[in-house]
Design a protein around this motif. Structure first.
Motif, PDB file in Angstrom:
ATOM      1  N   SER A  22      20.199  -4.546  66.969  1.00  0.00           N
ATOM      2  CA  SER A  22      19.034  -4.257  66.956  1.00  0.00           C
ATOM      3  C   SER A  22      18.281  -5.684  66.294  1.00  0.00           C
ATOM      4  O   SER A  22      17.381  -6.054  66.558  1.00  0.00           O
ATOM      5  CB  SER A  22      18.706  -3.284  65.818  1.00  0.00           C
ATOM      6  OG  SER A  22      17.284  -2.875  65.750  1.00  0.00           O
ATOM      7  N   ALA A  23      19.093  -6.101  65.156  1.00  0.00           N
ATOM      8  CA  ALA A  23      18.531  -7.390  64.502  1.00  0.00           C
ATOM      9  C   ALA A  23      18.269  -8.828  65.647  1.00  0.00           C
ATOM     10  O   ALA A  23      17.296  -9.354  65.489  1.00  0.00           O
ATOM     11  CB  ALA A  23      19.380  -7.799  63.451  1.00  0.00           C
ATOM     12  N   ALA A  24      19.178  -8.635  66.613  1.00  0.00           N
ATOM     13  CA  ALA A  24      19.281  -9.570  67.334  1.00  0.00           C
ATOM     14  C   ALA A  24      17.945  -9.516  68.370  1.00  0.00           C
ATOM     15  O   ALA A  24      17.258 -10.607  68.804  1.00  0.00           O
ATOM     16  CB  ALA A  24      20.357  -9.728  68.254  1.00  0.00           C
ATOM     17  N   ALA A  25      17.836  -8.390  68.822  1.00  0.00           N
ATOM     18  CA  ALA A  25      16.424  -8.185  69.488  1.00  0.00           C
ATOM     19  C   ALA A  25      15.166  -8.644  68.649  1.00  0.00           C
ATOM     20  O   ALA A  25      14.222  -9.186  69.350  1.00  0.00           O
ATOM     21  CB  ALA A  25      16.304  -6.808  69.982  1.00  0.00           C
ATOM     22  N   MET A  26      15.098  -8.121  67.364  1.00  0.00           N
ATOM     23  CA  MET A  26      13.942  -8.464  66.619  1.00  0.00           C
ATOM     24  C   MET A  26      13.854 -10.008  66.674  1.00  0.00           C
ATOM     25  O   MET A  26      12.640 -10.531  66.594  1.00  0.00           O
ATOM     26  CB  MET A  26      13.928  -7.749  65.386  1.00  0.00           C
ATOM     27  CG  MET A  26      13.785  -6.157  65.569  1.00  0.00           C
ATOM     28  SD  MET A  26      13.430  -5.421  64.080  1.00  0.00           S
ATOM     29  CE  MET A  26      15.388  -5.326  63.558  1.00  0.00           C
ATOM     30  N   ALA A  27      14.822 -10.732  66.442  1.00  0.00           N
ATOM     31  CA  ALA A  27      15.033 -12.162  66.277  1.00  0.00           C
ATOM     32  C   ALA A  27      14.480 -12.673  67.491  1.00  0.00           C
ATOM     33  O   ALA A  27      13.816 -13.550  67.311  1.00  0.00           O
ATOM     34  CB  ALA A  27      16.615 -12.488  65.755  1.00  0.00           C
ATOM     35  N   LEU A  28      15.126 -12.239  68.569  1.00  0.00           N
ATOM     36  CA  LEU A  28      14.890 -12.856  69.907  1.00  0.00           C
ATOM     37  C   LEU A  28      13.302 -13.111  69.949  1.00  0.00           C
ATOM     38  O   LEU A  28      12.566 -13.839  70.387  1.00  0.00           O
ATOM     39  CB  LEU A  28      15.385 -12.311  71.158  1.00  0.00           C
ATOM     40  CG  LEU A  28      15.446 -13.009  72.142  1.00  0.00           C
ATOM     41  CD1 LEU A  28      16.344 -14.223  72.102  1.00  0.00           C
ATOM     42  CD2 LEU A  28      16.454 -12.081  73.241  1.00  0.00           C
ATOM     43  N   ALA A  29      12.648 -12.012  69.579  1.00  0.00           N
ATOM     44  CA  ALA A  29      11.054 -11.585  69.907  1.00  0.00           C
ATOM     45  C   ALA A  29      10.370 -12.999  69.113  1.00  0.00           C
ATOM     46  O   ALA A  29       9.425 -13.389  69.555  1.00  0.00           O
ATOM     47  CB  ALA A  29      10.650 -10.182  69.464  1.00  0.00           C
ATOM     48  N   GLN A  30      11.003 -13.353  67.920  1.00  0.00           N
ATOM     49  CA  GLN A  30      10.639 -14.219  67.088  1.00  0.00           C
ATOM     50  C   GLN A  30      10.780 -15.720  67.545  1.00  0.00           C
ATOM     51  O   GLN A  30       9.887 -16.505  67.274  1.00  0.00           O
ATOM     52  CB  GLN A  30      10.790 -14.084  65.702  1.00  0.00           C
ATOM     53  CG  GLN A  30      10.502 -12.779  65.055  1.00  0.00           C
ATOM     54  CD  GLN A  30       9.119 -12.401  65.126  1.00  0.00           C
ATOM     55  OE1 GLN A  30       8.272 -13.157  64.643  1.00  0.00           O
ATOM     56  NE2 GLN A  30       8.812 -11.111  65.530  1.00  0.00           N
ATOM     57  N   ILE A  31      11.510 -16.061  68.129  1.00  0.00           N
ATOM     58  CA  ILE A  31      11.981 -17.523  68.533  1.00  0.00           C
ATOM     59  C   ILE A  31      11.935 -17.845  69.881  1.00  0.00           C
ATOM     60  O   ILE A  31      11.954 -19.021  70.078  1.00  0.00           O
ATOM     61  CB  ILE A  31      13.531 -17.546  68.095  1.00  0.00           C
ATOM     62  CG1 ILE A  31      14.403 -16.868  68.954  1.00  0.00           C
ATOM     63  CG2 ILE A  31      13.981 -17.159  66.580  1.00  0.00           C
ATOM     64  CD1 ILE A  31      15.787 -17.333  68.988  1.00  0.00           C
ATOM     65  N   VAL A  32      11.237 -17.027  70.674  1.00  0.00           N
ATOM     66  CA  VAL A  32      11.203 -17.470  72.201  1.00  0.00           C
ATOM     67  C   VAL A  32       9.613 -17.578  72.386  1.00  0.00           C
ATOM     68  O   VAL A  32       8.893 -16.923  71.892  1.00  0.00           O
ATOM     69  CB  VAL A  32      11.748 -16.472  73.104  1.00  0.00           C
ATOM     70  CG1 VAL A  32      13.347 -16.369  73.013  1.00  0.00           C
ATOM     71  CG2 VAL A  32      11.175 -15.231  73.071  1.00  0.00           C
ATOM     72  N   LYS A  33       9.467 -18.284  73.490  1.00  0.00           N
ATOM     73  CA  LYS A  33       8.092 -18.252  73.967  1.00  0.00           C
ATOM     74  C   LYS A  33       7.884 -17.140  74.789  1.00  0.00           C
ATOM     75  O   LYS A  33       8.691 -16.655  75.460  1.00  0.00           O
ATOM     76  CB  LYS A  33       7.855 -19.803  74.652  1.00  0.00           C
ATOM     77  CG  LYS A  33       7.942 -20.859  74.064  1.00  0.00           C
ATOM     78  CD  LYS A  33       7.782 -22.153  74.742  1.00  0.00           C
ATOM     79  CE  LYS A  33       7.909 -23.301  73.828  1.00  0.00           C
ATOM     80  NZ  LYS A  33       8.105 -24.706  74.604  1.00  0.00           N
ATOM     81  N   VAL A  54      18.486   0.337  68.836  1.00  0.00           N
ATOM     82  CA  VAL A  54      18.439  -0.920  69.223  1.00  0.00           C
ATOM     83  C   VAL A  54      17.601  -0.760  70.683  1.00  0.00           C
ATOM     84  O   VAL A  54      17.006  -1.799  70.823  1.00  0.00           O
ATOM     85  CB  VAL A  54      20.008  -1.165  70.152  1.00  0.00           C
ATOM     86  CG1 VAL A  54      20.108  -2.486  70.857  1.00  0.00           C
ATOM     87  CG2 VAL A  54      21.033  -1.128  69.090  1.00  0.00           C
ATOM     88  N   ARG A  55      17.594   0.220  71.466  1.00  0.00           N
ATOM     89  CA  ARG A  55      16.480   0.517  72.425  1.00  0.00           C
ATOM     90  C   ARG A  55      15.105   0.314  71.920  1.00  0.00           C
ATOM     91  O   ARG A  55      14.207  -0.417  72.691  1.00  0.00           O
ATOM     92  CB  ARG A  55      16.847   1.758  73.193  1.00  0.00           C
ATOM     93  CG  ARG A  55      18.132   1.786  74.047  1.00  0.00           C
ATOM     94  CD  ARG A  55      18.427   2.966  74.919  1.00  0.00           C
ATOM     95  NE  ARG A  55      18.000   4.233  74.691  1.00  0.00           N
ATOM     96  CZ  ARG A  55      18.754   5.013  74.037  1.00  0.00           C
ATOM     97  NH1 ARG A  55      20.216   4.542  73.665  1.00  0.00           N
ATOM     98  NH2 ARG A  55      18.616   6.214  73.666  1.00  0.00           N
ATOM     99  N   VAL A  56      14.991   0.938  70.624  1.00  0.00           N
ATOM    100  CA  VAL A  56      13.537   0.775  70.197  1.00  0.00           C
ATOM    101  C   VAL A  56      13.235  -0.823  70.007  1.00  0.00           C
ATOM    102  O   VAL A  56      12.148  -1.128  70.268  1.00  0.00           O
ATOM    103  CB  VAL A  56      13.582   1.621  68.930  1.00  0.00           C
ATOM    104  CG1 VAL A  56      12.004   1.216  68.237  1.00  0.00           C
ATOM    105  CG2 VAL A  56      13.292   2.801  69.063  1.00  0.00           C
ATOM    106  N   ALA A  57      13.985  -1.339  69.399  1.00  0.00           N
ATOM    107  CA  ALA A  57      13.912  -2.615  69.032  1.00  0.00           C
ATOM    108  C   ALA A  57      13.887  -3.790  70.354  1.00  0.00           C
ATOM    109  O   ALA A  57      12.925  -4.482  70.445  1.00  0.00           O
ATOM    110  CB  ALA A  57      15.158  -3.238  68.161  1.00  0.00           C
ATOM    111  N   ALA A  58      14.605  -3.393  71.565  1.00  0.00           N
ATOM    112  CA  ALA A  58      14.544  -4.174  72.725  1.00  0.00           C
ATOM    113  C   ALA A  58      12.947  -3.847  73.320  1.00  0.00           C
ATOM    114  O   ALA A  58      12.345  -4.826  73.683  1.00  0.00           O
ATOM    115  CB  ALA A  58      15.588  -3.622  73.598  1.00  0.00           C
TER     116      ALA A  58
END
Length: 103
Positions: A22-33, A54-58
């Motif tokens: 879940s944290a990975a999904a949230m982090a990915l949202a912050q670091i990509v264009k 995890v599905r919510v975060a994704a």
């Protein structure tokens, strides 16, 4: 986004702990264009995660990362609306993401 950071965060999607995924999904949202194809593909794959948090975060991350009108993301998010196993929170997140992706 930095390719090494994207690779490192995406690798966390394989972690057995749902909190890490879940944290990975949230982090990915912050670091990509916005519109990053690797991130969008990784997030779409997480829409099948066995843990609803995890599905919510994704779904939320897809709403941030995919460009409005991205049909692949829209189709993947719409699929969450019709799945009877979805928790109300996944459905709510999917509706919010669709408002962003399909204005």
């Amino acid at each position: 986004g930095d390719e090494n950071a994207i690779t490192a965060v995406s690798a966390r999607f394989e972690d057995p702990n749902w909190r890490v995924r879940s944290a990975a999904a949230m982090a990915l949202a912050q670091i990509v264009k916005k519109g990053d194809e690797r991130a969008i593909a990784a997030l779409i794959a997480r829409l099948e995660d066995p843990n609803w948090l995890v599905r919510v975060a994704a779904v939320e991350a897809l709403g941030q990362d995919a460009k409005p009108g991205d049909q692949r993301a829209i189709t993947a998010v719409i699929a969450r609306l019709g799945d009877r196993r979805e928790e109300c929170f996944v459905i709510k997140a999917a509706k919010e993401a669709l408002n962003t992706l399909n204005p």
